[in-house]
Design a protein around this motif. Structure first.
Motif, PDB file in Angstrom:
ATOM      1  N   ARG A   1       0.851  -1.379   0.048  1.00  0.00           N
ATOM      2  CA  ARG A   1      -0.152  -0.110  -0.139  1.00  0.00           C
ATOM      3  C   ARG A   1       0.922   1.387  -0.028  1.00  0.00           C
ATOM      4  O   ARG A   1       1.851   1.485   0.837  1.00  0.00           O
ATOM      5  CB  ARG A   1      -0.787  -0.071   1.312  1.00  0.00           C
ATOM      6  CG  ARG A   1      -1.755   1.157   1.108  1.00  0.00           C
ATOM      7  CD  ARG A   1      -2.932   0.806   2.258  1.00  0.00           C
ATOM      8  NE  ARG A   1      -3.650   2.068   2.526  1.00  0.00           N
ATOM      9  CZ  ARG A   1      -4.281   2.437   3.568  1.00  0.00           C
ATOM     10  NH1 ARG A   1      -4.612   1.292   4.444  1.00  0.00           N
ATOM     11  NH2 ARG A   1      -4.921   3.496   3.511  1.00  0.00           N
ATOM     12  N   TYR A   2       0.536   2.390  -0.963  1.00  0.00           N
ATOM     13  CA  TYR A   2       1.209   3.417  -1.031  1.00  0.00           C
ATOM     14  C   TYR A   2       0.188   4.312  -0.140  1.00  0.00           C
ATOM     15  O   TYR A   2      -0.818   4.393  -0.405  1.00  0.00           O
ATOM     16  CB  TYR A   2       1.315   3.863  -2.399  1.00  0.00           C
ATOM     17  CG  TYR A   2       1.650   5.285  -2.602  1.00  0.00           C
ATOM     18  CD1 TYR A   2       3.094   5.553  -2.596  1.00  0.00           C
ATOM     19  CD2 TYR A   2       0.775   6.451  -2.798  1.00  0.00           C
ATOM     20  CE1 TYR A   2       3.469   6.897  -2.763  1.00  0.00           C
ATOM     21  CE2 TYR A   2       1.452   7.486  -2.744  1.00  0.00           C
ATOM     22  CZ  TYR A   2       2.523   7.902  -2.973  1.00  0.00           C
ATOM     23  OH  TYR A   2       2.891   9.223  -3.068  1.00  0.00           O
TER      24      TYR A   2
ATOM     25  N   GLU B   1       8.887   1.227   3.327  1.00  0.00           N
ATOM     26  CA  GLU B   1       9.871   2.433   3.423  1.00  0.00           C
ATOM     27  C   GLU B   1       9.071   3.765   3.760  1.00  0.00           C
ATOM     28  O   GLU B   1       7.966   3.685   3.517  1.00  0.00           O
ATOM     29  CB  GLU B   1      10.256   2.641   1.786  1.00  0.00           C
ATOM     30  CG  GLU B   1      11.343   2.156   1.273  1.00  0.00           C
ATOM     31  CD  GLU B   1      11.341   2.092  -0.203  1.00  0.00           C
ATOM     32  OE1 GLU B   1      11.838   1.057  -0.911  1.00  0.00           O
ATOM     33  OE2 GLU B   1      10.917   3.171  -0.985  1.00  0.00           O
TER      34      GLU B   1
ATOM     35  N   LEU C   1       5.723   3.419   2.042  1.00  0.00           N
ATOM     36  CA  LEU C   1       5.006   2.179   1.330  1.00  0.00           C
ATOM     37  C   LEU C   1       4.816   1.109   2.732  1.00  0.00           C
ATOM     38  O   LEU C   1       5.749   1.002   3.535  1.00  0.00           O
ATOM     39  CB  LEU C   1       6.037   1.380   0.591  1.00  0.00           C
ATOM     40  CG  LEU C   1       6.048   1.861  -0.883  1.00  0.00           C
ATOM     41  CD1 LEU C   1       7.057   0.907  -1.698  1.00  0.00           C
ATOM     42  CD2 LEU C   1       4.868   1.744  -1.626  1.00  0.00           C
TER      43      LEU C   1
ATOM     44  N   TYR D   1       3.236  -2.719   3.994  1.00  0.00           N
ATOM     45  CA  TYR D   1       2.676  -3.825   3.798  1.00  0.00           C
ATOM     46  C   TYR D   1       1.508  -4.155   4.531  1.00  0.00           C
ATOM     47  O   TYR D   1       1.870  -4.404   5.844  1.00  0.00           O
ATOM     48  CB  TYR D   1       3.832  -5.053   3.718  1.00  0.00           C
ATOM     49  CG  TYR D   1       4.845  -5.017   2.885  1.00  0.00           C
ATOM     50  CD1 TYR D   1       4.918  -4.560   1.668  1.00  0.00           C
ATOM     51  CD2 TYR D   1       6.247  -5.657   3.047  1.00  0.00           C
ATOM     52  CE1 TYR D   1       5.888  -4.278   0.610  1.00  0.00           C
ATOM     53  CE2 TYR D   1       7.139  -5.708   2.017  1.00  0.00           C
ATOM     54  CZ  TYR D   1       7.016  -5.023   1.008  1.00  0.00           C
ATOM     55  OH  TYR D   1       7.930  -5.014   0.037  1.00  0.00           O
TER      56      TYR D   1
END
Lengths: 644, 227
Positions: free
Chosen positions: A37-38, A61, A108, A110
């Motif tokens: 997921r951004y 990140e 980012l 998960y």
């Protein structure tokens, strides 16, 4: 695994708990179901009070803030960066989220579906245990005293068989001690020693408590020279008092004691005190047998060294030793004591060789008493690796007529010493903070005037100088002048208390790096762009704070940052927690810097945050909390908000 | 296997999924007002035997779908193809596809069929998507099908738009390779030169670009594709 991308997700997850605790096949299945997921800056991932979503999250990140909203305020509870797991509430209890998760930058994450994960939990008690202990407790508990001075090393580094835990092994004193009474005549004592094939005999009273020790060396010095007769009682010239240690002493401690007292034999007694029965003797020779490379030998070699190249070689050997200590997780206080002894010995040797050289050149011996001062990290006994030289020289006041000649001798002399140190591998100080600089090669009264000037007229320069020069330590020569200078500083500071406020303000110029991956933490430009400056960002704030605290408390003679904090903890029990955690943090940072330096063959000051593994990062990050606590303490104490 | 020479005219498509695909509506008008968040993008990449889309063959197709800022890894597309000829040895170091991998793969028709199913009426996205579309279209036609009808989006063009270079007449092409863009947009490249790895990376790049366009009030598909 079927898919390339899931494979990468797996590779990432497998390094981070709790996923690292899962079996490979289980984690592979988990990875295949991940949703990448951004999240854009300021986007909310979940809100406090919202009912739980069927996911737990891990940051891939970027950075996520966990916030608690109380009335109108949003309080930052934690910041998650790469590898941090958050939002695990749905796994533990079907309760609404207690915090809001918001991305602070492009991030980012998960999202890992909990469907099926509950089953994983039931089948993997390790994972449930991990989650329960780590997320029930606050972040601060992760930084416990149990981890004092320890840092996480890569597993490969730890199991390297070259690094055996020799120094921290307990000493075995298997031999029964050879003893005699104080009235024993030398001849019979020598016979006993010969019969038992030992190099020393402990002189004991009727209760078996040690009174002194007689060694081969004592016999050589006192009997072979004819000073005493063979019928003299051993008590006349035995070495006393004998230094006693407890039976379970470690080799590291034995070394410290021998180096400190410059002795070669220690007496082991039942309690470690002289008023208990003797159990054995530990000689330097015993130590040498157990380990090859040791500081005592290096010190001896240094004292024999005639050429800078020789000294350089020895200093390199010392680095091997340092590496060994770091890998063995030997306490930093031990390591810094040993390394400072070695550095000091090298400096002393450079001084002695320079004195000889100046005499040889016809300049004659030192015209008056002087003292060679180590500044900065050398002054604080924190220099593990060879960094820049920071030194100064103080010489005794001389009549005006002789001043010129005296100063010129010492400047020549200092030039010779600093050059020699440079050849050994201690680079010249880029800021020229060296005794060879006429500004830092002064008589005692000139130094006092200079210090007074700094304290009375605090400006940017004088504050900067104070942070370097006030950590001076006498390395060679007269010890009274440095003491007088320290006292002078304390007296002046007492008169001019506003100086400390300036010093404190300077100490707060570097706010703690709350998280590693925020862009402002790494250097933004220059040679070290995108690298983390551990000295400036993490160590200096602590060093500066410790200096101000001991100056205010009027403590002199303790230069070491973590010892200063330990002293402060003693003086201010109400703040002991903060001080102790600061001391621990500092030890970890020192260790970390030394390891990085050894690994990258440099000063260890700069490194790329993404070269760290998760545990190392976590641990470093935990070191930053005490920095911010210490800084708010300073802020409060010196009411800096008024000044700023 | 049927003889594809006879199917070439598209009279008798050898890919059963083609029919369902052809029946989909690709009306641009209908899609114009759709919010970007509600749009399904299929980001894809092909690894091929060479750069001549007329003659070269597809070795693998990797694709991921992006909906509302999310990539669901349980729904990705990755297929290696059996081709009649092995890849030229010199291209192996680049894409890492060994002859064995290809032997273990699926037939071209099978792969294209699955791909059509996966794509549906989504917006097709790629970096230099033109080449991937062209070589896929040639392959589809080889099996008696028509061309892909999806609207498409090139992340390279999108990046140029985001960085305002479209209005200036020149730019350095080197600055707009996938690698250069990843560097600039702080994406860690991994598995480069595998179809899936590149598709995934391109998808992440797409997300970052869409965010930047959103800041410039690009909210609908029309605004995104229209200009």
């Amino acid at each position: 695994m079927a898919n390339t991308i899931s494979q990468r997700v797996y590779d990432f997850l497998k390094d981070f708990p709790p996923f690292s605790l899962l079996e490979k096949e289980v984690l592979e299945r988990v990875s295949e179901r991940v949703i990448v997921r951004y999240v854009q800056p300021k986007e909310i991932i979940f809100r406090q009070g919202e009912s739980p979503k069927p996911f737990i999250y891990i940051v891939r990140e970027g950075a996520v803030h966990l916030l608690r909203t109380e009335e109108e305020d949003r309080i930052l509870m934690d910041e998650c960066d790469e590898g941090d797991v958050f939002g695990i509430r749905p796994l533990i209890a079907q309760q609404p989220y207690s915090l809001t998760a918001m991305a602070v930058e492009e991030t980012l994450i998960y999202a890992i579906g909990i469907e099926g994960f509950e089953k994983v939990l039931n089948e993997n008690p390790k994972v449930s245990f991990y989650l329960a202990t780590n997320f029930a407790a606050g972040v601060r508990n992760r930084f416990s005293s149990e981890n004092k001075g320890r840092i996480f090393l890569d597993r490969d580094m730890l199991i390297d068989s070259n690094f055996r835990l020799v120094e921290v092994q307990s000493m075995e004193t298997s031999r029964t001690p050879v003893t005699c009474s104080p009235g024993t005549r030398v001849r019979s004592a020598a016979l006993t020693m010969t019969d038992n094939e030992v190099g020393s005999i402990v002189v004991v009273n009727d209760a078996g408590h040690p009174l002194g020790i007689l060694t081969d060396r004592d016999l050589r010095k006192n009997i072979a020279t004819g000073i005493h007769g063979l019928d003299t009682a051993v008590s006349t010239f035995m070495s006393k008092p004998v230094i006693c240690v407890p039976p379970n002493i470690t080799m590291a401690d034995v070394q410290i004691i021998m180096v400190k007292h410059r002795i070669h034999h220690l007496c082991v007694t039942e309690t470690g005190r002289p008023d208990s029965p003797v159990r054995g003797v530990i000689s330097e020779h015993d130590l040498l047998v157990i380990q090859g490379n040791n500081p005592a030998i290096l010190l001896k070699e240094i004292r024999k060294g005639k050429q800078p190249a020789e000294l350089k070689q020895i200093r390199e050997k010392a680095e091997t030793l340092l590496r060994k200590y770091l890998h063995q997780e030997v306490s930093i206080s031990f390591i810094s004591t040993i390394m400072s002894e070695i550095n000091d010995a090298i400096i002393c040797q450079a001084i002695k060789l320079s004195e000889i050289a100046l005499v040889a050149e016809g300049m004659g011996p030192a015209p008056t008493a002087y003292s060679w001062l180590g500044l900065g990290s050398e002054g604080r006994e924190e220099q593990l690796l060879r960094t820049d030289q920071d030194n100064a020289l103080v010489f005794a006041d001389v009549p005006k007529s002789k001043e010129e000649a005296t100063r010129s001798w010492f400047l020549q002399f200092a030039q010779s010493v600093t050059r020699m140190l440079n050849q050994v591998g201690f680079d010249f100080c880029p800021g020229d903070m060296m005794a060879s600089n006429p500004s830092w090669c002064l008589s005692e009264s000139e130094w006092k005037e200079q210090f007074s000037r700094w304290i009375l007229n605090p400006n940017q320069n004088s504050i900067l100088y104070s942070t370097i020069f006030f950590d001076f330590r006498c390395i060679f020569g007269d010890e009274n002048m440095p003491k007088a200078l320290s006292q002078h500083i304390l007296d002046m500071v007492k008169k001019q208390t506003i100086f400390l406020n300036f010093l404190a303000k300077h100490a707060l110029d570097n706010p703690p790096p709350l998280s590693f991956f925020r862009n402002f933490v790494v250097e933004r430009s220059g040679e070290h762009k995108d690298e983390f400056d551990i000295k400036k960002r993490a160590m200096m704030p602590l060093t500066d704070a410790a200096r101000i605290l001991v100056l205010e408390a009027g403590v002199s003679g303790i230069n070491n940052t973590f010892r200063r904090f330990e002293k402060m903890a003693e003086l201010e029990p109400q703040n002991a927690d903060i001080y102790i955690s600061a001391a621990n943090a500092y030890e970890i940072l020192m260790r970390y810097r030394a390891l990085q330096g050894l690994q990258n063959r440099n000063s260890g000051r700069y490194f790329k945050p993404d070269e760290l593994n998760k545990m190392q990062r976590l641990q470093l990050r935990n070191c930053f909390y005490p920095i911010s606590e210490i800084q708010s303490l300073l802020n409060l104490r010196f009411q800096l908000s008024v000044l700023r | 296997m049927s003889n594809w020479f006879t199917n070439r005219n598209g009279k008798n498509p050898a890919i059963p999924q083609w029919k369902a695909y052809e029946a989909l509506s690709f009306s641009r008008k209908r899609q114009k007002k759709r919010p970007i968040e509600a749009t399904r993008f299929v980001v894809f990449d092909t690894e091929t035997t060479g750069l001549n889309y007329q003659q070269d063959r597809i070795l693998s197709i990797g694709a991921v779908s992006v909906i509302n800022g999310q990539i669901d890894l349980s729904n990705t597309f990755e297929k290696f193809l059996i081709q009649d000829f092995a890849p030229a040895p010199e291209s192996i170091p680049i894409h890492g596809i060994l002859p064995q991998t290809i032997l273990a793969g699926s037939s071209e028709a099978e792969t294209l069929g699955a791909f059509l199913d996966y794509v549906g009426d989504s917006i097709l996205v790629g970096h230099h998507v033109g080449f991937d579309l062209a070589i896929t279209n040639v392959a589809l036609q080889r099996h008696g099908c028509g061309k892909l009808r999806n609207q498409n989006l090139d992340t390279k063009m999108l990046a140029l738009r985001v960085e305002h270079v479209l209005k200036t007449s020149f730019y350095r092409p080197d600055d707009y390779t996938l690698d250069a863009l990843c560097m600039r947009f702080k994406l860690t490249p991994s598995d480069r030169h595998t179809a899936s790895g590149d598709a995934y990376l391109t998808a992440l790049l797409l997300l970052k670009l869409l965010y930047r366009l959103k800041l410039r009030e690009v909210h609908t598909l029309g605004a995104l594709l229209g200009s």
